[in-house]
Design an enzyme around this catalytic site. Sequence first.
Site, PDB file in Angstrom:
ATOM      1  NE  ARG A   1       5.275  -6.376  13.545  1.00  0.00           N
ATOM      2  CZ  ARG A   1       5.675  -7.619  13.293  1.00  0.00           C
ATOM      3  NH1 ARG A   1       6.877  -8.029  13.670  1.00  0.00           N
ATOM      4  NH2 ARG A   1       4.898  -8.444  12.628  1.00  0.00           N
TER       5      ARG A   1
ATOM      6  CE  LYS B   1      -6.432  -3.778   4.318  1.00  0.00           C
ATOM      7  NZ  LYS B   1      -6.269  -4.170   5.671  1.00  0.00           N
TER       8      LYS B   1
ATOM      9  CE1 TYR C   1       0.438  -6.070  -1.829  1.00  0.00           C
ATOM     10  CE2 TYR C   1      -0.644  -4.075  -1.077  1.00  0.00           C
ATOM     11  CZ  TYR C   1      -0.143  -5.331  -0.818  1.00  0.00           C
ATOM     12  OH  TYR C   1      -0.238  -5.854   0.442  1.00  0.00           O
TER      13      TYR C   1
ATOM     14  CG  ASN D   1      -0.304 -15.333  20.683  1.00  0.00           C
ATOM     15  OD1 ASN D   1       0.582 -15.147  21.531  1.00  0.00           O
ATOM     16  ND2 ASN D   1      -0.164 -14.964  19.415  1.00  0.00           N
TER      17      ASN D   1
ATOM     18  NE  ARG E   1       0.099  -8.676   2.401  1.00  0.00           N
ATOM     19  CZ  ARG E   1      -0.476  -8.252   3.525  1.00  0.00           C
ATOM     20  NH1 ARG E   1      -1.568  -8.834   3.982  1.00  0.00           N
ATOM     21  NH2 ARG E   1       0.057  -7.278   4.214  1.00  0.00           N
TER      22      ARG E   1
ATOM     23  CG  ASP F   1      -7.359  -7.254   6.722  1.00  0.00           C
ATOM     24  OD1 ASP F   1      -6.350  -7.148   7.438  1.00  0.00           O
ATOM     25  OD2 ASP F   1      -7.625  -6.449   5.808  1.00  0.00           O
TER      26      ASP F   1
ATOM     27  CG  HIS G   1      -7.048  -3.141   9.893  1.00  0.00           C
ATOM     28  ND1 HIS G   1      -5.734  -2.721  10.006  1.00  0.00           N
ATOM     29  CD2 HIS G   1      -7.028  -4.145   8.973  1.00  0.00           C
ATOM     30  CE1 HIS G   1      -4.974  -3.422   9.198  1.00  0.00           C
ATOM     31  NE2 HIS G   1      -5.717  -4.294   8.564  1.00  0.00           N
TER      32      HIS G   1
ATOM     33  CB  SER H   1      -0.751  -3.697   7.811  1.00  0.00           C
ATOM     34  OG  SER H   1      -1.932  -3.001   7.483  1.00  0.00           O
TER      35      SER H   1
ATOM     36  CB  CYS I   1       0.692  -6.252  13.885  1.00  0.00           C
ATOM     37  SG  CYS I   1       1.877  -4.949  13.463  1.00  0.00           S
TER      38      CYS I   1
ATOM     39  N   GLY J   1       0.438 -20.221  18.414  1.00  0.00           N
ATOM     40  CA  GLY J   1      -0.496 -21.101  19.124  1.00  0.00           C
ATOM     41  C   GLY J   1      -0.519 -20.853  20.626  1.00  0.00           C
TER      42      GLY J   1
ATOM     43  NE  ARG K   1      -2.372  -1.287   3.537  1.00  0.00           N
ATOM     44  CZ  ARG K   1      -1.865  -0.470   4.450  1.00  0.00           C
ATOM     45  NH1 ARG K   1      -1.994   0.848   4.304  1.00  0.00           N
ATOM     46  NH2 ARG K   1      -1.260  -0.935   5.511  1.00  0.00           N
TER      47      ARG K   1
HETATM   48  N1  LIG Z   1       6.647 -13.249  17.089  1.00  0.00           N
HETATM   49  C1  LIG Z   1       5.414 -13.352  16.642  1.00  0.00           C
HETATM   50  N2  LIG Z   1       5.181 -13.103  15.335  1.00  0.00           N
HETATM   51  C2  LIG Z   1       3.904 -13.202  14.913  1.00  0.00           C
HETATM   52  C3  LIG Z   1       2.839 -13.582  15.778  1.00  0.00           C
HETATM   53  N3  LIG Z   1       1.698 -13.591  15.053  1.00  0.00           N
HETATM   54  C4  LIG Z   1       2.037 -13.226  13.790  1.00  0.00           C
HETATM   55  N4  LIG Z   1       3.367 -12.996  13.693  1.00  0.00           N
HETATM   56  C5  LIG Z   1       4.120 -12.636  12.461  1.00  0.00           C
HETATM   57  O1  LIG Z   1       3.689 -11.356  12.038  1.00  0.00           O
HETATM   58  C6  LIG Z   1       3.610 -11.299  10.609  1.00  0.00           C
HETATM   59  C7  LIG Z   1       2.262 -10.807  10.185  1.00  0.00           C
HETATM   60  O2  LIG Z   1       1.259 -11.648  10.687  1.00  0.00           O
HETATM   61  P1  LIG Z   1      -0.206 -11.670  10.077  1.00  0.00           P
HETATM   62  O3  LIG Z   1      -1.044 -12.555  10.955  1.00  0.00           O
HETATM   63  O4  LIG Z   1      -0.158 -12.013   8.654  1.00  0.00           O
HETATM   64  O5  LIG Z   1      -0.604 -10.117  10.217  1.00  0.00           O
HETATM   65  P2  LIG Z   1      -1.950  -9.351   9.808  1.00  0.00           P
HETATM   66  O6  LIG Z   1      -2.256  -8.436  10.946  1.00  0.00           O
HETATM   67  O7  LIG Z   1      -3.000 -10.302   9.420  1.00  0.00           O
HETATM   68  O8  LIG Z   1      -1.464  -8.493   8.552  1.00  0.00           O
HETATM   69  P3  LIG Z   1      -2.274  -7.750   7.342  1.00  0.00           P
HETATM   70  O9  LIG Z   1      -2.818  -8.788   6.448  1.00  0.00           O
HETATM   71  O10 LIG Z   1      -1.192  -6.925   6.724  1.00  0.00           O
HETATM   72  O11 LIG Z   1      -3.335  -6.859   7.929  1.00  0.00           O
HETATM   73  C8  LIG Z   1       3.928 -12.690  10.089  1.00  0.00           C
HETATM   74  O12 LIG Z   1       5.249 -12.736   9.633  1.00  0.00           O
HETATM   75  C9  LIG Z   1       3.754 -13.561  11.309  1.00  0.00           C
HETATM   76  O13 LIG Z   1       4.565 -14.692  11.261  1.00  0.00           O
HETATM   77  C10 LIG Z   1       3.136 -13.873  17.140  1.00  0.00           C
HETATM   78  O14 LIG Z   1       2.292 -14.215  17.950  1.00  0.00           O
HETATM   79  N5  LIG Z   1       4.444 -13.737  17.527  1.00  0.00           N
HETATM   80  O1  LIG Z   2      -4.338  -4.055   2.247  1.00  0.00           O
HETATM   81  C1  LIG Z   2      -3.380  -4.802   2.015  1.00  0.00           C
HETATM   82  O2  LIG Z   2      -2.701  -4.698   1.017  1.00  0.00           O
HETATM   83  C2  LIG Z   2      -3.060  -5.907   2.960  1.00  0.00           C
HETATM   84  C3  LIG Z   2      -3.564  -5.692   4.299  1.00  0.00           C
HETATM   85  O3  LIG Z   2      -4.422  -6.398   4.788  1.00  0.00           O
HETATM   86  C4  LIG Z   2      -3.044  -4.578   5.065  1.00  0.00           C
HETATM   87  O4  LIG Z   2      -2.101  -3.916   4.614  1.00  0.00           O
HETATM   88  O5  LIG Z   2      -3.571  -4.350   6.183  1.00  0.00           O
HETATM   89 MN   LIG Z   3      -4.876  -5.805   6.929  1.00  0.00          MN
END
Ligand SMILES: Nc1nc2c(ncn2[C@@H]2O[C@H](COP(=O)(O)OP(=O)(O)OP(=O)(O)O)[C@@H](O)[C@H]2O)c(=O)[nH]1
Ligand SMILES: O=C([O-])CC(=O)C(=O)O
Ligand SMILES: [Mn+2]
Length: 617
Positions: free
Chosen positions: A427, A236, A227, A528, A396, A303, A256, A278, A280, A526, A87
């Site tokens: 984060r 979004k 993208y 968590n 992705r 999401d 979100h 994002s 996180c 897991g 983005r």
């Molecule tokens: N250390 C750690 N890393 C994590 C954890 N959960 C997710 N991650 C890492 O964080 C990154 C993003 O995780 P996602 O679950 O894809 O994040 P998201 O919030 O869905 O991201 P968007 O799709 O961008 O909104 C990945 O590389 C994961 O491996 C966790 O509990 N601990």
């Molecule tokens: O919107 C995108 O490209 C992917 C996503 O979920 C984010 O960035 O939060």
């Molecule tokens: Mn997202």
Amino acid sequence: MSTDTPTAPTPVTSGPAAPRWTTHRELQAWIEEVVVLTTPDAVHVCEGSEAERAALTDALVGSRTLTRLTAKPDSFLAWSDPTDVARVEDRTFICSVEEKDAGPTNNWMAPDEMKAVLTDLFRGCMTGRTLYVVPFVMGSLDAEHPMFGVELTDSAYVVASMGIMTRSGTEVLDALERTQARYVPCLHSVGMPLADGVEDVPWPSNPTKYIVQFPEERAVWSFGSGYGGNALLGKKCYALRIASAMARDEGWLAEHMLILKLTSPQQETHYIAAAFPSACGKTNLAMLEPTLPGWTVQTLGDDIAWLRFGDDGRLWASNPEAGLFGVAPGTGWDTNPNAMRTIAQGHSLFTNVALTDDGDVWWEGMTDEPPAHLTDWHGESWTPDSDGPSSHPNSRFCTPIAQCPVLAPEYDDPRGVPISAILFGGRRRTTVPLVTEARDWAHGVFMGATLSSETTAASTGQTGVVRRDPMAMLPFIGYDAGDYMGHWLDMGKGADASRLPRVFYVNWFRRAGATGDGPFLWPGFGENGRVLKWVVDRLEGRAAARDTAVGRVPTYGGIDTTGLDIDEETMAAALRVDHDEWARELPRLQEWFDSLGTTLPSTLRQELEVLRSRLVG
Ligand SMILES: Nc1nc2c(ncn2[C@@H]2O[C@H](COP(=O)(O)OP(=O)(O)OP(=O)(O)O)[C@@H](O)[C@H]2O)c(=O)[nH]1
Ligand SMILES: O=C([O-])CC(=O)C(=O)O
Ligand SMILES: [Mn+2]
């Protein structure tokens, strides 16, 4: 190319009148207008059928946009232009009529001025290409008021992706035509016309990019990028930026957030929504496989959540999307096995990951040992000795949520599910404890409003910089941020406090060492589920909490660590509320609130004063 002499689309060549693409009057008129402006060679109204998808993906393989994966059914890999991978927040605009309504956190331009800029860019921009009409609905077609949209795009990759991410095609168009319903017009172009003799490239995009929302008009224009978040306009642009403005006007929330269903060994069920910025951890938490025996998580969304009050006074959430658009790196059998099972079924599009020699995909973190040889996302030969990762950090997978093996059956119930708890999270290497419970709704809104996180590769720009990201919505609030926080407070005001979701703040990313340079304190993924158990124990009145300056944290032993290899010192460090660290946070919070100007609700300033007095007396 000028609008005076429009190039007719293929179906028009037989006569002067525009062909009838739809019996929806407004939509027909809009398509005609866009055809005149963008001069595509042909118009294709998408039906969303299997045959259509096969034809589209075949064509995309032919144009070298996609590579067919031989190891997974009906699955494809795209490598984008290396400048079009995330983005583009600095190119994203909220063009409200008045500048103040976009607020200090959004880019703004007057709608007329922006329309003039965009009209120039869109003029003739589809020459040599097909204009696809993608009728879609965010959420259920059976909703009382289905949330329609139509994307007009010149990207077949976008069409294939929208086919996964939304409910789209003939059924939606039929419903639109039957009711002549309103829809959100979403106009998209990669911005690379093919004048005579110009050869196409596998990933057309334009160095000039504009991602533009017109919140009052409820319209989206996107130019120059192919993208995900810039180009799949239901996601979004509509379901967050435009929908948040609708939600403010109509008394609901567009957020979100993931949605999950948690079942305890006693068969208590709770629905939890969680907002993390994002990249996180939303997708990971949404599909979590708890390590604690007897606990299960089922997925409803990963999401976006739309939340409305039900007649019972509870806040009900639904997921407007039909697919997962997940971060690939870090997704593996150890971390997120349910995501691996989802994509193993095929019918998926992968973008900017590596290709294995046997026609499959690989990315960093999928397996402990990388394959001996890959083709990286630049199309270059790659071995573990190569410089740099094989896959882009924001690569992705795009896959149907229906393939998720732990999908909750109620995920597409138009009413949604009643939410027991909302988690905010970011984060942060330091300062923010593993889990903190808010004292009440206003304190919870304060936690959300002051949420902070290190920037990630999901957006272009520097990564790892701490920024405030209110409710994980900084890039997605379609209006003034202070008003948005006020809307959150208002949502709580009329409500029965005992029926509102309880609010928690989590941080899976705290690290050892005074400056947070050590390893993660908490194993995450897991594990968590242990934090979710504490949340449920709090909801059920079973767990005590320690009242601290920043909120309620688990007592010693409050987090169930049975079977987990974590020492007491590390656990204590993960949960610690360090007054010196938080005292350093205060001026940043003050600065953040000051930057929001006069619309920041006074309640939140008062919450900051409460925090200050609790910390420094
Ligand atoms: N250390 C750690 N890393 C994590 C954890 N959960 C997710 N991650 C890492 O964080 C990154 C993003 O995780 P996602 O679950 O894809 O994040 P998201 O919030 O869905 O991201 P968007 O799709 O961008 O909104 C990945 O590389 C994961 O491996 C966790 O509990 N601990
Ligand atoms: O919107 C995108 O490209 C992917 C996503 O979920 C984010 O960035 O939060
Ligand atoms: Mn997202």
